[in-house]
Design a protein around this motif. Structure first.
Motif, PDB file in Angstrom:
ATOM      1  N   ARG A  92      -7.899   3.838   0.690  1.00 54.19           N
ATOM      2  CA  ARG A  92      -9.246   3.296   0.511  1.00 54.19           C
ATOM      3  C   ARG A  92     -10.133   4.385  -0.096  1.00 54.19           C
ATOM      4  O   ARG A  92      -9.881   5.568   0.118  1.00 54.19           O
ATOM      5  CB  ARG A  92      -9.788   2.871   1.882  1.00 54.19           C
ATOM      6  N   GLU A 106      -8.660   5.288  -4.842  1.00 54.07           N
ATOM      7  CA  GLU A 106      -8.416   5.326  -3.394  1.00 54.07           C
ATOM      8  C   GLU A 106      -7.591   6.540  -2.977  1.00 54.07           C
ATOM      9  O   GLU A 106      -6.370   6.532  -3.109  1.00 54.07           O
ATOM     10  CB  GLU A 106      -7.732   4.020  -2.951  1.00 54.07           C
ATOM     11  N   GLU A 159       0.845  -1.197   0.000  1.00 51.97           N
ATOM     12  CA  GLU A 159       0.000   0.000   0.000  1.00 51.97           C
ATOM     13  C   GLU A 159       0.884   1.251   0.000  1.00 51.97           C
ATOM     14  O   GLU A 159       2.015   1.179   0.486  1.00 51.97           O
ATOM     15  CB  GLU A 159      -0.923   0.005   1.228  1.00 51.97           C
ATOM     16  N   ASN A 173      -2.001   1.395  -2.919  1.00 53.77           N
ATOM     17  CA  ASN A 173      -2.047   0.829  -4.274  1.00 53.77           C
ATOM     18  C   ASN A 173      -3.076   1.506  -5.173  1.00 53.77           C
ATOM     19  O   ASN A 173      -3.220   1.142  -6.330  1.00 53.77           O
ATOM     20  CB  ASN A 173      -2.299  -0.681  -4.214  1.00 53.77           C
TER      21      ASN A 173
HETATM   22  C1  GMH Z   1      -6.395  -5.163  -3.806  1.00 54.38           C
HETATM   23  C2  GMH Z   1      -5.342  -6.159  -3.351  1.00 54.38           C
HETATM   24  C3  GMH Z   1      -5.517  -6.490  -1.867  1.00 54.38           C
HETATM   25  C4  GMH Z   1      -5.540  -5.198  -1.053  1.00 54.38           C
HETATM   26  C5  GMH Z   1      -6.612  -4.274  -1.597  1.00 54.38           C
HETATM   27  C6  GMH Z   1      -6.626  -2.944  -0.850  1.00 54.38           C
HETATM   28  C7  GMH Z   1      -7.827  -2.121  -1.227  1.00 54.38           C
HETATM   29  O1  GMH Z   1      -7.644  -5.749  -3.785  1.00 54.38           O
HETATM   30  O2  GMH Z   1      -4.063  -5.601  -3.579  1.00 54.38           O
HETATM   31  O3  GMH Z   1      -4.444  -7.288  -1.428  1.00 54.38           O
HETATM   32  O4  GMH Z   1      -5.811  -5.511   0.295  1.00 54.38           O
HETATM   33  O5  GMH Z   1      -6.371  -4.004  -2.967  1.00 54.38           O
HETATM   34  O6  GMH Z   1      -5.452  -2.225  -1.138  1.00 54.38           O
HETATM   35  O7  GMH Z   1      -7.723  -0.845  -0.674  1.00 54.38           O
END
Ligand code: GMH
Ligand code: CA
Length: 160
Positions: free
Chosen positions: A148, A134, A126, A128
């Protein structure tokens, strides 16, 4: 001048001792209200008090509620503050949204006053920016941060 200098000194001594008494009373009162602020689930770290009302909402909603209360969304600026935030997350078993976003510039996380963050505790992998949507930050029960979508609902946590 005569002894007017001396009586001025005596007057000031009286004023200082009055102030000392007032300071002691204020310290006692402040110490009591710190305990009030921290009960039952709040945390005090230095000058900061972290408090949740238990309310859950979107980032904008939570941000507004903290401001309305005269505080702001929690933004831990070191590991000790982050641990205090984590303890509240654990207590409620609900993630909180922090007062940290990259809404202004993707990938550049800032406090709500626009300053670049000085501390972070990202979970590995993260932030990501999943699906490019997010821009807010939640704290998991392990204290780690995840970016998020701001429209998700999370537990409110204000700092005062
Ligand atoms: C993706 C993956 C998960 C991660 C989520 C999260 C969403 O679904 O990389 O492993 O937990 O994103 O970063 O905010
Ligand atoms: Ca993420």
């Amino acid at each position: 001048k005569g002894d007017s200098g001396l009586s001025e000194v005596n007057l000031m001594k009286k004023q200082v001792s009055d102030l000392e008494g007032q300071l002691r009373a204020l310290q006692a009162s402040f110490s009591k209200y710190q305990k009030v602020a921290a009960f039952p689930g709040g945390r005090i770290v230095g000058n900061k008090v972290f408090v949740t009302s238990g309310y859950e909402g979107t980032f904008d909603d939570l941000k507004q509620k903290c401001l309305q209360a005269g505080g702001q969304l929690a933004a831990p600026k070191n590991a000790v503050e982050n641990t205090a935030v984590q303890q509240i997350v654990v207590q409620h078993n609900k993630s909180v949204f922090l007062g940290v976003t990259d809404i202004q510039t993707e990938g550049k996380f800032r406090y709500l006053n626009g300053d670049a963050i000085v501390y972070s505790n990202w979970l590995q992998g993260e932030p990501n920016n999943e699906k490019g949507r997010e821009n807010c930050v939640e704290v998991y029960v392990n204290g780690k941060w995840n970016d998020r979508a701001c429209g998700e609902k999370r537990l409110i946590l204000c700092e005062f």
